[in-house]
Scaffold this motif. Structure first.
Motif, short mmCIF file in Angstrom:
data_model
loop_
_atom_site.label_atom_id
_atom_site.label_comp_id
_atom_site.label_asym_id
_atom_site.label_seq_id
_atom_site.Cartn_x
_atom_site.Cartn_y
_atom_site.Cartn_z
N LEU A 123 0.82 -1.21 0.00
CA LEU A 123 0.00 0.00 0.00
C LEU A 123 0.86 1.27 0.00
O LEU A 123 0.40 2.33 -0.40
CB LEU A 123 -0.92 0.02 1.23
N VAL A 124 2.09 1.13 0.45
CA VAL A 124 2.96 2.30 0.64
C VAL A 124 3.99 2.37 -0.49
O VAL A 124 4.70 1.40 -0.77
CB VAL A 124 3.68 2.25 2.00
N LEU A 125 4.06 3.51 -1.15
CA LEU A 125 5.05 3.76 -2.18
C LEU A 125 5.75 5.09 -1.88
O LEU A 125 5.20 5.94 -1.17
CB LEU A 125 4.40 3.83 -3.56
N GLY A 126 6.94 5.28 -2.45
CA GLY A 126 7.63 6.55 -2.24
C GLY A 126 9.04 6.51 -2.79
O GLY A 126 9.41 5.64 -3.57
N THR A 127 9.83 7.48 -2.37
CA THR A 127 11.22 7.61 -2.79
C THR A 127 12.12 7.65 -1.56
O THR A 127 11.65 7.84 -0.44
CB THR A 127 11.44 8.90 -3.61
N CYS A 128 13.42 7.48 -1.78
CA CYS A 128 14.35 7.52 -0.65
C CYS A 128 15.67 8.13 -1.08
O CYS A 128 16.01 8.18 -2.26
CB CYS A 128 14.57 6.11 -0.08
N GLY A 129 16.41 8.59 -0.10
CA GLY A 129 17.71 9.19 -0.36
C GLY A 129 18.27 9.79 0.91
O GLY A 129 17.59 9.86 1.95
N TRP A 143 19.42 8.53 6.04
CA TRP A 143 18.67 8.11 4.87
C TRP A 143 17.19 8.17 5.21
O TRP A 143 16.76 7.68 6.26
CB TRP A 143 19.06 6.69 4.45
N LYS A 144 16.40 8.77 4.32
CA LYS A 144 14.98 8.99 4.61
C LYS A 144 14.10 8.45 3.49
O LYS A 144 14.48 8.44 2.32
CB LYS A 144 14.70 10.49 4.79
N PHE A 145 12.91 8.04 3.90
CA PHE A 145 11.88 7.61 2.96
C PHE A 145 10.81 8.70 2.91
O PHE A 145 10.37 9.21 3.94
CB PHE A 145 11.24 6.30 3.43
N LEU A 146 10.39 9.06 1.69
CA LEU A 146 9.34 10.05 1.49
C LEU A 146 8.14 9.36 0.85
O LEU A 146 8.21 8.89 -0.28
CB LEU A 146 9.83 11.19 0.60
N ARG A 147 7.06 9.29 1.61
CA ARG A 147 5.86 8.58 1.13
C ARG A 147 5.13 9.37 0.05
O ARG A 147 4.91 10.56 0.17
CB ARG A 147 4.90 8.34 2.31
N THR A 148 4.76 8.68 -1.03
CA THR A 148 3.96 9.29 -2.08
C THR A 148 2.62 8.60 -2.25
O THR A 148 1.74 9.11 -2.94
CB THR A 148 4.71 9.25 -3.44
N SER A 149 2.47 7.42 -1.63
CA SER A 149 1.21 6.69 -1.73
C SER A 149 1.00 5.91 -0.44
O SER A 149 1.96 5.42 0.17
CB SER A 149 1.24 5.73 -2.93
N GLY A 150 -0.27 5.79 -0.02
CA GLY A 150 -0.57 5.15 1.26
C GLY A 150 -0.71 6.20 2.35
O GLY A 150 -0.17 7.30 2.24
N ASP A 151 -1.42 5.87 3.42
CA ASP A 151 -1.60 6.85 4.49
C ASP A 151 -0.60 6.63 5.62
O ASP A 151 0.24 5.73 5.57
CB ASP A 151 -3.04 6.84 5.01
N VAL A 152 -0.68 7.47 6.63
CA VAL A 152 0.29 7.45 7.73
C VAL A 152 0.23 6.11 8.46
O VAL A 152 1.27 5.52 8.80
CB VAL A 152 0.02 8.61 8.70
#
Length: 403
Positions: A123-129, A143-152
């Motif tokens: 359910l969760v998608l996103g980018t990282c860097g 290193w962090k993940f930035l959510r683009t899909s899915g809720d908290v």
């Protein structure tokens, strides 16, 4: 797998009870993030635990730094000099060859959580860097993940598996942020499996022995389309410099060069734009210093900005009183290289120029086809000038007419 409504009910109830006990407590014993409750994503050891609910996009407490971005605002959107790229220095911003370290050292390396990973729900998608893409060796990178899909809630419950270049992995449910220390310089990457989907993260550059760029000069401040723009860089380092890689952010253009000098042909699409090159310098300690060189303004002689008015500069039409009421489109803009065309009605090829504001007369000077223009009040142009195109630049807003 817990029911979403059940978990929020439990969390809400706990929050209500803790609210009663929290009244009057010392805020210094609470969350590291100001002004809000923190939902810790996992039980992993992470000196500054991540907060998927937090709206604070900062990297407080990160003991790594950033060298900043280049000065010119973008290829200037399109010129190769404005590259909003972290770790890039330039002639205007100075040669900050290493990132500055933060004063805070509260973060520690992250370890994997002991909890069992939840089943992936995809359910969760996103980018990282990395939170900053350039650090010094010996520092921690976050290193962090930035959510683009899915809720908290989906993110809190999602299984995270971070994998690094050396084979090290960090695992935990909701582990959206991890800290890793790098003892050697070089470029590093990471991948993240989040909720069953693998994401390739943006790279991290770890700097070693600094490289100081003293200058990167251009051969001319203004060039015509079809001419060659060239750059020469001067850089020093206590570690042997191994190579220079040249590029530009200007689409459709290519910089050629492998040593301290490089060149590029100016093209018509660069008309009236500042164009620069970017050089990436590497030393034996794996430091890579990117630097934005001085820019050149390109003029395309075939791209006409203004057809000069036809007439006599001494006529009443261009008198001191009348000139201020003329439309701006007739004037040569101050300190802006332009391509002008002689009117086809010109027969004598005599040009006269004057400033828009009379008091600017002593400050007015011209460059005509990249050469100083003497006696601009009366200029005898070449025979058969009608319809021909020239480049011009004025120090103050002015008008030139030809008859």
């Amino acid at each position: 797998m817990f029911n979403k409504n059940f978990v929020f009910s439990v969390v809400g109830g706990i929050g209500l009870v803790m609210g009663f006990f929290g009244c009057g407590s010392d805020s210094s014993t609470g969350s590291d993030d100001e002004g809000g409750t923190v939902f810790h994503a996992s039980s992993a050891s992470n000196g500054d635990a991540s907060d998927p609910m937090s709206q604070d996009g900062g990297d407080q407490g990160d003991d790594s730094g950033n060298t900043g971005s280049d000065q010119q605002g973008g290829d200037s959107g399109d010129n190769g000099s404005g590259n909003q790229q972290s770790g890039v220095t330039s002639s205007a911003s100075g040669s900050a060859s290493t990132p500055a370290s933060s004063a805070s050292k509260k973060k520690t390396e992250t370890t994997s959580a002991e909890e069992e990973l939840n089943e992936a729900q995809q359910l969760v998608l996103g980018t990282c860097g990395p939170s900053v893409d350039v650090i010094n060796k010996g520092d921690l990178a976050t290193w962090k993940f930035l959510r683009t899909s899915g809720d908290v809630f989906d993110q809190i419950m999602a299984p995270f598996v971070w994998t690094f270049d050396n084979g090290k992995t960090l695992k935990g449910n909701g582990m959206q942020e991890v800290n890793v220390r790098y003892e050697e310089a070089g470029q590093y990457t990471a991948s993240l499996s989040v909720d069953g989907t693998t994401v390739q993260c943006d790279p991290l550059q770890v700097q070693g022995v600094p490289i100081v760029v003293n200058s990167c000069t251009v051969n001319a401040a203004s060039v015509k389309a079809g001419e060659t723009i060239s750059w020469t860089v001067d850089a020093t380092s206590e570690s042997e410099i191994l190579g220079y890689e040249w590029s530009t952010a200007f689409e459709g253009a290519t910089v050629t060069g492998s040593g301290t000098s490089a060149s590029m042909q100016a093209i018509s699409s660069m008309h009236k734009k500042e164009v620069s090159a970017i050089v990436a310098i590497t030393n034996a300690d794996n430091t890579v210093q990117r630097y934005v060189c001085d820019a050149a303004t390109v003029l395309d002689p075939e791209s006409v900005d203004l057809v000069l008015p036809s007439g006599d500069i001494n006529s009443a039409t261009y008198g001191e009183t009348a000139i201020t009421s003329l439309p701006d489109s007739l004037f040569i803009t101050a300190e802006t290289p332009m391509t002008v065309q002689i009117p086809t009605s010109a027969t004598q090829c005599i040009m006269g120029c004057k400033p828009k504001v009379g008091s600017d007369y002593m400050n007015l000077s011209f460059t005509w086809n990249n050469a100083p223009l003497d006696n601009f009040a009366y200029v005898q142009l070449e025979s058969g000038c009608a319809g021909k195109k020239f480049t011009i630049e004025a120090t103050v807003t002015a008008i030139c007419v030809v008859h």
